[in-house]
Write an enzyme that holds these catalytic residues in place. Structure first.
Site, short mmCIF file in Angstrom:
data_model
loop_
_atom_site.label_atom_id
_atom_site.label_comp_id
_atom_site.label_asym_id
_atom_site.label_seq_id
_atom_site.Cartn_x
_atom_site.Cartn_y
_atom_site.Cartn_z
N ASP A 246 0.99 -1.10 -0.08
CA ASP A 246 0.01 0.07 -0.04
C ASP A 246 0.90 1.20 0.10
OD1 ASP A 246 -1.79 2.07 0.48
OD2 ASP A 246 -2.75 1.11 2.17
N GLU A 272 -1.68 -0.95 -3.49
CA GLU A 272 -3.05 -0.18 -3.35
C GLU A 272 -2.65 1.35 -3.47
OE1 GLU A 272 -4.76 -1.59 0.50
OE2 GLU A 272 -5.18 0.44 1.31
N GLU A 301 -10.26 3.56 -0.56
CA GLU A 301 -10.46 4.60 0.76
C GLU A 301 -10.70 6.05 0.39
OE1 GLU A 301 -6.74 2.82 2.31
OE2 GLU A 301 -6.14 5.05 3.06
N ASP A 324 -15.42 1.99 1.42
CA ASP A 324 -15.15 2.58 2.92
C ASP A 324 -16.48 3.25 3.52
OD1 ASP A 324 -12.74 4.17 4.30
OD2 ASP A 324 -14.65 4.95 4.87
N HIS A 351 -12.03 -1.39 2.64
CA HIS A 351 -11.08 -0.56 3.57
C HIS A 351 -11.30 -0.65 4.88
CE1 HIS A 351 -9.52 3.21 5.06
NE2 HIS A 351 -8.52 2.64 5.40
#
Ligand SMILES: C[C@H](O)[C@@H](O)[C@@H](O)[C@H](O)C(=O)O
Ligand SMILES: [Mg+2]
Length: 435
Positions: A246, A272, A301, A324, A351
């Site tokens: 990420d 990510e 997210e 999210d 997320h």
């Protein structure tokens, strides 16, 4: 029940609740080096005595701005009865998101949309409590027609109409399996960017012992560090466990491709947020370049709304949809995204983490499995092991799976003592801190 549905929302309060997580580097990544996990925390009082709790997640500073935005929306909620809201939930969603003067602040993005999420999360919590069910069960039991009536299809009918949405909803069959086994999770808790190697190793050892098999590592600030950390963790988890990386939006497009190519030897399932969350075509280019390496792109997210998700899907710009619970317009908008992802055959891997995000989003992913996807391949929900002790009904993780919540509501009620201690700036936790 009808009686309770007719009772009125008589008050909305919103508070700025912050946790000093940055002191220990919990939650740190390549862009957010000192997050203090925080929430704009909403309570809806009704004249029946029932209460609804909702929140949206922030990183500390600026929570007071979200609180202001919630206060600006309050007049649209207070005075309404629950029945009035949910009998035309699409209309109510529109009322909040399309107010002729306030929509200028968005529309459906940024602070005003975070505020919308906090308010609507509280309304959904109130609805589920009124029915005496956990939110996921309220959704699973709902007639497809009513479910679909909660979604605002404006701007997405070119890929998903109301009729198609109805066709996509499958009859709930797999509820028993979820009750028995739970929904698979992955952990991000071992490898925040600010953690030294020793801590990473210790946390990884502990996580393996507790049965975790899927791990996410923060990358993106320094390539040498990333190589070293990914090597450590891949060695520790072995070749068969799953690794994700990420970058939290750190790179430009070409940089993302070359950087991730250098980490390909560690076989991450996904990269990510490689670049700006708004750059759909950039993500498409990265997806295309990394596909031959077997690495997918995950994002969401900080994806602003269903329209952005629609385009990400249309452009094959992501291979994992990360909904999210607090960024999009609550359950209403997330339902739209779950259905669009299903139509495009892209797995949803929510997320979570922050404060309360695990508690909230577990409901959505359970619904997704039971009524939409009926599939677990390449699917898992994020888990982060912080701050659960502050909730009245914290998540239950068993053997790296989310066990379906049983208590009525949307699971984001905080302990009142926590709220008082952590309220910013007057709570005891903050009063004596130089921040
Ligand atoms: C600032 C936050 O902790 C982020 O780093 C976090 O949400 C992260 O991107 C995640 O995927 O869990
Ligand atoms: Mg992330």
């Amino acid at each position: 029940l009808l009686d309770k549905m007719l009772h009125k929302i008589i008050n909305l309060t919103v508070r700025d609740v912050r946790f000093p997580t940055s002191l220990d580097q919990h939650g740190s990544d390549a862009m957010h080096t000192d997050p203090d996990y925080s929430a704009a925390y909403v309570v809806l009082d009704t004249d029946s005595g029932l209460t609804g709790f909702g929140l949206t997640f922030t990183l500390g500073k600026g929570t007071e701005i979200v609180v202001c935005a919630v206060e600006a929306l309050a007049r649209l909620v207070v005075g309404k009865c629950l029945q009035e809201i949910v009998s035309d939930f699409r209309g109510f969603y529109r009322l909040l998101t399309s107010d002729s003067q306030m929509r200028w602040l968005g529309p459906e993005k940024g602070v005003i949309h975070l505020a919308t999420a906090a308010v609507l999360n509280a309304v959904w919590d109130l609805w589920a409590r009124t029915e005496g069910k956990p939110l996921w069960k309220l959704l699973v039991d709902m007639e497809p027609k009513q479910l679909v009536s909660c979604i605002d299809f404006r701007y997405i009918t070119d890929v998903l109409t109301e009729e198609e949405a109805l066709d996509l909803l499958v009859k709930a069959q797999e509820e028993d399996q979820m009750q028995k086994e739970g929904y698979p999770a992955y952990t991000t808790s071992c490898a925040w960017l600010g953690y030294p190697d020793e801590q990473l190793k210790q946390l990884c050892t502990d996580a393996l012992k507790s049965g975790w098999t899927r791990f996410k590592v923060k990358v993106g600030a320094d390539l040498e560090d990333d190589v070293r950390r990914c090597r450590i963790i891949r060695q520790m988890i072995g070749p068969d466990n799953t690794l994700m990386i990420d970058a939290n939006q750190r790179w430009d497009v070409a940089e993302a491709i070359s950087w991730v190519s250098k980490l390909a030897e560690f076989r991450p399932l996904w990269i990510e947020e490689p670049t700006s969350p708004d750059d759909i075509l950039g993500h498409a280019a990265i997806s295309k370049a990394l596909a031959p390496l077997g690495i997918g792109v995950a994002t969401g997210e900080q994806c602003q709304n269903r329209v952005m998700f629609k385009q990400f899907l249309q452009a094959s710009a992501l291979q994992f949809v990360q909904i999210d619970s607090c960024r999009l317009g609550s359950v209403n908008e997330n339902l739209a995204v779950l259905l669009m992802a299903h139509k495009f055959n892209v797995p949803v891997c929510p997320h979570a983490g922050g404060v309360g995000l695990c508690e909230l989003v577990q409901h959505l992913i359970l619904f997704d499995y039971i009524c939409v996807s009926a599939d677990l391949r390449n699917r898992m929900c994020e888990y982060v092991d912080h701050l659960h002790e502050h909730f009245t009904c914290p998540v239950v993780i068993q053997d790296a799976h989310y066990m379906p919540p049983k208590d009525p509501g949307y699971s984001c009620e905080m302990l009142e003592s926590t709220v008082q201690r952590h309220q910013y700036p007057e709570g005891n936790v903050w009063k004596n801190m130089k921040k």
